[in-house]
Structure formats: C-alpha cells, structure tokens
Scaffold this active site. Sequence first.
Site, PDB file in Angstrom:
ATOM      1  N   ASP A 184      -4.591   2.704   6.952  1.00  0.00           N
ATOM      2  CA  ASP A 184      -3.083   2.701   6.518  1.00  0.00           C
ATOM      3  C   ASP A 184      -2.876   4.193   5.972  1.00  0.00           C
ATOM      4  O   ASP A 184      -3.515   4.611   5.477  1.00  0.00           O
ATOM      5  CB  ASP A 184      -2.961   1.667   5.709  1.00  0.00           C
ATOM      6  CG  ASP A 184      -1.706   0.705   5.965  1.00  0.00           C
ATOM      7  OD1 ASP A 184      -0.676   1.578   6.387  1.00  0.00           O
ATOM      8  OD2 ASP A 184      -1.719  -0.336   5.840  1.00  0.00           O
ATOM      9  N   THR A 185      -1.505   4.235   5.732  1.00  0.00           N
ATOM     10  CA  THR A 185      -0.897   5.530   5.464  1.00  0.00           C
ATOM     11  C   THR A 185       0.402   5.440   5.011  1.00  0.00           C
ATOM     12  O   THR A 185       1.139   4.465   5.123  1.00  0.00           O
ATOM     13  CB  THR A 185      -1.173   6.384   6.755  1.00  0.00           C
ATOM     14  OG1 THR A 185      -2.188   6.463   7.333  1.00  0.00           O
ATOM     15  CG2 THR A 185      -0.658   7.820   6.716  1.00  0.00           C
ATOM     16  N   THR A 186       0.832   6.464   4.542  1.00  0.00           N
ATOM     17  CA  THR A 186       2.505   6.589   4.077  1.00  0.00           C
ATOM     18  C   THR A 186       3.203   7.786   4.845  1.00  0.00           C
ATOM     19  O   THR A 186       2.388   9.007   4.681  1.00  0.00           O
ATOM     20  CB  THR A 186       2.604   6.721   2.848  1.00  0.00           C
ATOM     21  OG1 THR A 186       2.215   5.465   2.072  1.00  0.00           O
ATOM     22  CG2 THR A 186       3.993   7.125   2.331  1.00  0.00           C
ATOM     23  N   ARG A 228       4.764   1.719  10.048  1.00  0.00           N
ATOM     24  CA  ARG A 228       6.076   1.892   9.423  1.00  0.00           C
ATOM     25  C   ARG A 228       6.333   3.235   9.409  1.00  0.00           C
ATOM     26  O   ARG A 228       5.635   4.510   9.025  1.00  0.00           O
ATOM     27  CB  ARG A 228       5.733   1.469   7.743  1.00  0.00           C
ATOM     28  CG  ARG A 228       5.093   0.173   7.369  1.00  0.00           C
ATOM     29  CD  ARG A 228       4.571  -0.080   6.129  1.00  0.00           C
ATOM     30  NE  ARG A 228       3.972   1.357   5.544  1.00  0.00           N
ATOM     31  CZ  ARG A 228       3.714   1.654   4.458  1.00  0.00           C
ATOM     32  NH1 ARG A 228       4.711   0.927   3.540  1.00  0.00           N
ATOM     33  NH2 ARG A 228       3.101   2.759   3.809  1.00  0.00           N
TER      34      ARG A 228
END
Length: 561
Positions: free
Chosen positions: A373-375, A529
């Site tokens: 997961d990441t931004t 996202r």
Amino acid sequence: MRRSASLALGFLALLAPAFSQDFHYGRSYGRSMVITQQGIAATSHALASQAGAQILARGGTAVDAAIAANAVLAVVEPMKNGLGGDLFVIYWDAKTGQLTGLNASGPAPRALSPEFLAAKGFKTMPQQGIHSFTVPGAVDGWYKIHQRFGKLPWKDLFQAAIHYADQGFPVTEVIDEEWFDKANVKKLRENAESTRVFLPNGKSPKEGDLFRNPEMAKALRMVAEQGPAAMYKGEVAAAIVKTSQHLGGTITAEDLASYSSEWVTPISIDYRGWRVYELPPNGQGMAALEMLNIMETSPATPLGAFSGIEMHKRIEAMKLAYSDVRRYAADPHTYDAPVAQLLSKEYARKRAALIDPNEAKCNVAAGEPVNGDTTYLTTVDKDGNIASWIQSLYAEFGSGVTVEGMGFLLQNRGAGFTLDPKHPNVLAGGKRPFHTIIPAYMERGDRHIGFGIMGGANQPLAHAQFVSDIVDYGMNIQAAMEAPRFTKRNSTGCDVSIEVRVPASTLQQLSEKGHQINIRREYTQEMGRGQAILHDSKTGMNYGASDPRADGAATPEPVVH
C-alpha cells in the site's frame, strides 16, 4: 463446475448497477472535476490537499506543494507513507516542456545478504520485521527535487505536518478501516515501540478520535531545520541505527550517510496518439506500458469500457505484462533489463497473439506476487508545472518497526527482493529491490496529465485502465478515476476481483470465459486510490480529480487578497 459458478455469479450480478458512460446528461460518476486557473493539490486526505493548496497560495511551486502535502500525509496516513519510506517523482516543466524523473528508493543494508538470512533461519525474503527494511530515500528525494524545482524556504514546507503531529488530527473513515484491520494491529503488536505509538491504550484509534504523535513532530522539526542531514547523519539517523541494533538488524551509520537519490529518464510509449510515461526499473512502470501496447493491438470495442470483450482483453493483457515485469525488473545498477525490447510494438503483437478471445488463460508464466500500500498525490501550480508523486512504506505499517523516540515507521521494501540466486532481483547488500510504486504522466498536444493509482501490484493495471478509459472511451479524468476497476495481484491463475458496479452482463460473460470472479463492493481500496491533474497549456486551465476510494480531495489554490 464452470456452469454452476456462472449461474451463481449471474444471480449475484443482477444486483450490480451498470456504469453508464453518459457524462453530460444524467452522468453516472459522482464527483465533479475541480477546474481553476490557479494551482491544485490532489491527495488522498483532505488535510494534506489543503496544506498543498496553501503552499501554492503563498507562491510555492508544484514541488513545494507536493512536499508539504506529503509531509502531512506522513502524519495522517502513518501506515502508508512517511519519513521511513521511499519516493518516486515525474515532474513536467511547463516552460520548457521537459520531463524529469527522480528515483528516491533506498538499497538494502550492505551487511544484509541471503547468507545472513539463511543463518537466521529464513528460507524466503522476510515480509516484515527489521530484516525487511531498506534505507529510506524519501527525505533525500524531497530535498533534491526542492533544490532544483522549489521556491519557498525548505523549513516552511513542514509547518502543517508538524502542527497535525503535535496537536493531533481526527482519524478519517478510510484510515480508521486500515488501522483497525486485525492483521495490521497484529503487526504493530509485534514491536513494542509500534504498540506504544500507534495503539494508544492498546487499541487502534477510531473514526473521529484525535490522534497525536509528538515524537513524529520532533523528527519533522529536525528535518525542517537541518534538512536531510538530520535523517542520514544526525539524530534521526542515530535513532534508526539504534533501533536496528536492538532488533538484530544490519543497517549502519554508513549505509544511511552514503545514500543519494538519483535523477532518471522516464520511459514511454505511444498509445493511440497519446504519449504515456512511467519510470524505468527498479520499478514496475514498464508493466503498465507493455499492457497498453498489448491492448493497442486490437481496436477499442464500441460496446464500451465495461463490456465483456474489453475487460477480458485488459485482464489477459495484464497477465502477460506482469509475467514479464516479475521476470525482468531489478536494480539497473546490477542488471540491464531489456526495457526497449519489452516495450516494442513488435513484441506487443507477439504477446497479444497469445490471448484467446473466448477463454481466460490460467497458466501464464509465474511471477512473484507482492502486496502493498502507498500514497499517491499530484500537484500543479498556476504556471502549469506538474508533479506526479508517489511515496510509500510498502505494506500497511511497513516493516511494523517504529524508530525509537521518533514516532515513524520503517518501510519493508526489502520484501520486494527474492532469495533465488538465479533471479536478477536477488537480494544483495547495497542493491535496491524491485519496487511497486509508480508515478505516471501522459500528454497529447496541449493536454498534460499527471496521474497515479496506488496499491502494490495493482498499480500498472490500474494505470492502463485509467489511460484506456480516457483515450478509448472519452472519459474525463474524474470519470476515469472513479470508473469501476478490476484488480489482480499476480500473473498466474484465473482469479480476478471486480467492483460490483460493472454491468451484470459483463460479469456473466467473463465467468463464461473462465474468469473466476470475486465481486467487490462499489468503491474499494483494493482497486487502489488515485489522483489526477490535467493542465491545458492552450487555455492555461487546470483540472483536478480525486478518487472516492479514499478520504481525499482535489483542492484548488485559494486566492489571497
């Protein structure tokens, strides 16, 4: 067996609403694009977007805004990104029309080796804990790109992040969901410092709770005042080494002090008249480009983006591209991946010939499935400069190890290595692992789009779907960002996860071709996202889009009187 599965799927799919493509009359996508002549900051959290927009209003550049927004995200999304992670950037300069790439991913500690892990009893690369940790490159990357493309003073970019860390921020819906996850809580409880910092009173904070992290505020202040020296040679560096030593890790002061991020040249393809850019290995961006090349070998179907024909093509193209990226992507300092050959149109035609239009392939050459997961965030300033920016700890809460007294987690990017001695991505001290996080950019004529969709192995296939939805099916950036997506974490098997908004008829057709469908809720983070910004260089107008699968927003620069 396939028939009974199809019948069951057909019953469930009757509940699935179709996603119409009528964008102008009774549109079916939810949010409107943000349109302004000023700058925009689009991130996965409203507070970060606001911080970026405020920096733009003070005369900051797209890079200034991105750093400020990223620092806030480190505080409000601590399980996804932060000081202990890595960074990749594609930057478009509106005045010169030039693209610049930055690879701020860190190498394994020099003393970490397959032999060391074997002596510790590891037969595969650890997915968490201190031996999954690599040198964090984000802070050095922030500083390098600020030196080149920033305008405001470095220390001014961290004030919002320091405030939220020191005074607290309310936990939002999506972050509550991630924090509360049983596997994430279990990971945090395996490290005493992580338990103390991120599980106050022994449990995860809930939606609406005010969460404070004064120790992260302290670390951010040191970075703001001292620059990267604090992170790689100063008090923060000493705390990282001390934490590693307490847990039997291998990182040294020299590993940190010698680190330097590097400028790289983006790689690209032409997709039906659009130029689409990714960064070269050690990242997986070439998988998105290869997937698009394979898709381009046949025309887009007039039946639409969510027809059985189109989705089958996308899924099968994805499997072929992913089998290649798992085989060939590695640190270019140790292995020369055949990127040009993999991205050639001739090679795409050969790979596309393997797709059976009537049947899903389950036995595509095996890769090495990797989760994470990441931004992702993107910014544009009033001059049209675009920063396409992605930063990550890798898996949720990274390695699960929090730096003692500093309030931030260390990444687990080492999990991207293999211990197979014949593989180009085999672990070696001082070598960078295969990376999943990828910023992207596309342009045609006057239209320039910075975009990205995070989520481990999900990213290339999500990028390809986004590009196709715009280029082939005429969606605007907001419609393409929230359009229903499929995801799949590896190149093997016929399993595929699809959001329930895809038409029932499509789900039925895919099932009849042999796809084993997992129906997901309307908007799920499993699909990633994303954020997107479009700059029209003819009109000077900026457009922003933010994914409803997160808590974020595309926030326009306010006008200051």
